[in-house]
Design a protein around this motif. Structure first.
Motif, short mmCIF file in Angstrom:
data_model
loop_
_atom_site.label_atom_id
_atom_site.label_comp_id
_atom_site.label_asym_id
_atom_site.label_seq_id
_atom_site.Cartn_x
_atom_site.Cartn_y
_atom_site.Cartn_z
N LEU A 1 44.98 50.51 26.55
CA LEU A 1 45.19 49.23 25.85
C LEU A 1 44.14 49.10 24.76
CD1 LEU A 1 45.97 45.80 27.44
CD2 LEU A 1 44.26 45.99 25.64
N ILE B 1 43.44 42.42 35.30
CA ILE B 1 44.20 43.52 35.90
C ILE B 1 43.53 44.00 37.19
CG2 ILE B 1 45.04 45.89 35.45
CD1 ILE B 1 46.59 43.42 34.13
N GLU C 1 40.97 49.95 29.04
CA GLU C 1 40.90 49.01 27.91
C GLU C 1 39.84 49.51 26.93
OE1 GLU C 1 39.54 45.07 29.02
OE2 GLU C 1 39.75 44.32 26.95
N ALA D 1 49.05 42.41 26.36
CA ALA D 1 48.40 41.34 27.13
C ALA D 1 48.79 39.94 26.67
CB ALA D 1 46.88 41.50 27.07
N GLY E 1 52.09 40.19 28.63
CA GLY E 1 51.10 39.98 29.69
C GLY E 1 51.66 40.03 31.11
N ASN F 1 42.19 47.07 22.42
CA ASN F 1 41.82 45.66 22.23
C ASN F 1 41.00 45.52 20.95
OD1 ASN F 1 40.93 43.07 22.31
ND2 ASN F 1 40.24 43.12 24.43
N ILE G 1 40.86 40.96 29.88
CA ILE G 1 42.03 41.73 30.35
C ILE G 1 41.67 42.59 31.56
CG2 ILE G 1 43.72 43.51 29.70
CD1 ILE G 1 43.43 42.48 26.80
N THR H 1 42.84 37.62 22.68
CA THR H 1 41.62 38.44 22.80
C THR H 1 40.62 38.16 21.68
OG1 THR H 1 42.95 40.06 21.66
CG2 THR H 1 42.67 40.39 24.03
N ASP I 1 46.58 45.02 22.19
CA ASP I 1 46.25 43.89 23.06
C ASP I 1 47.32 42.80 22.97
OD1 ASP I 1 45.45 43.60 20.42
OD2 ASP I 1 43.63 42.48 20.87
N LEU J 1 52.38 43.52 32.35
CA LEU J 1 51.13 44.23 32.67
C LEU J 1 50.62 43.79 34.06
CD1 LEU J 1 49.14 46.19 31.12
CD2 LEU J 1 47.78 44.16 30.65
N ILE J 2 50.56 42.48 34.27
CA ILE J 2 50.05 41.95 35.55
C ILE J 2 50.89 42.47 36.72
CG2 ILE J 2 49.87 39.84 36.95
CD1 ILE J 2 49.20 38.35 34.30
#
Ligand SMILES: Cc1ncc(C[n+]2csc(CCOP(=O)(O)OP(=O)(O)O)c2C)c(N)n1
Ligand code: SF4
Ligand SMILES: [Mg+2]
Length: 277
Positions: free
Chosen positions: A124, A165, A201, A103, A107, A126, A161, A140, A99, A110-111
């Motif tokens: 992912l 996404i 996730e 993220a 981050g 987390n 997350i 997170t 994570d 990923l976005i």
């Protein structure tokens, strides 16, 4: 005396004798889910390129998997994977990492990979913490939970997350916990088959760093916590904001089709000429 060999040993590099995970770490469950998904789809390790960054969860594919793996810099696996997919569009490119890696520092990659809809499978992990570096607060870490850097409880609001996404436009998004190994495996199968950006996730236990500081206890206690507190979207709609804070909403959130970047680029190159393959 015959020694039993794990059926997934054949997916491991012969010279790797042991995993790097602590006993009870959720990464073992997630590793099995990935390998079972590949086996059930009838795919070969040569069909894949695995990419990870830095962190305990980044060790899931590398150096364990007997496949082409890229163990990249912290926060950058999705950027590397994007290059790999554009260079080798016929390969399944899977990112498996933490994570923090994906993220927090990573981050934006990923976005924007989700927004571009490039064909990657991202698993992912987390675990709500920076596990490898000693258990610091991550984006997170649930609010109020103690970590080594927030001994009186984290004051920060937590990052959702999967919601982020999904909002970025990914055509496949699912969240499970390590209490749901079969659901994780089924989602990874779908994610591999999805022609586009797919995020799975997995809320996972880090009994050593997260469990110790948060007082959530050992691996089994954390799995029991996931069992008790996981709910699906339908049930989550009956709860108010306050009650939802304690819950982990699990399910497939998105499963749609939309044009994918690598194949669109191939089409465009053919249309404008100069593309040989
Ligand atoms: C640029 C950079 N910043 C920071 C670090 C230190 N670092 C390595 S792993 C890590 C956090 C890993 O956390 P996560 O991705 O959640 O993986 P986990 O260990 O929890 O599985 C950090 C901060 C680094 N290696 N490189
Ligand atoms: S420190 Fe935590 S995340 Fe890292 S291997 Fe150990 S249990 Fe797993
Ligand atoms: Mg982590």
């Amino acid at each position: 005396m015959s020694v039993s060999v794990h059926p997934f040993r054949r997916y491991m590099r012969p010279h790797v004798k042991r995993t790097t995970t602590c006993p009870g770490c959720g990464n073992g469950i997630i590793t099995q889910a990935i390998l079972r998904a590949i086996e059930e789809l009838g795919l070969d390790m040569d069909d894949f390129i695995f990419v990870s960054g830095i962190g305990c969860s980044a060790w899931i594919p590398s150096p364990l998997f007997d496949a082409d793996t890229l163990h990249t810099t912290h926060g950058r696996p999705v950027a590397f994977a994007t290059g790999v997919k554009l260079g080798l569009p016929e390969k399944n490119v899977m990112v498996a990492s933490g994570d923090g890696d994906l993220a927090a520092i990573g981050g934006n990659h990923l976005i924007h990979a989700a927004r571009r809809n490039i064909d990657l499978t991202v698993v992912l992990v987390n675990n709500g913490i920076y596990g490898m570096t000693g258990g610091q607060t991550a984006p997170t870490t649930p609010r109020g939970v103690s970590t080594i850097t927030s001994p009186y409880g984290s004051l920060e609001h937590v990052f959702d997350i999967s919601a982020m996404i999904a909002a970025a436009g990914a055509p496949y998004v699912a969240r499970w916990t390590t209490y749901h190994p079969r659901q994780i495996m089924r989602s990874i199968k779908k994610a591999i088959q999805k022609r586009g950006f797919a995020l799975v996730e997995v809320i996972s236990q880090c009994p050593v760093q997260f469990g110790r500081a948060s007082k959530l206890g050992k691996a089994v206690d954390m799995l029991k916590y996931y069992k008790k507190n996981s709910i699906n979207i339908k049930k989550s709609k009956d709860l108010d904001k306050e009650a939802l804070k304690e819950k982990i909403v699990v399910e497939e959130f998105v499963d749609i089709e939309k044009p994918e970047l690598a194949s669109e680029l191939i089409r465009l190159k053919k249309e404008v000429g100069g593309y040989s393959s």
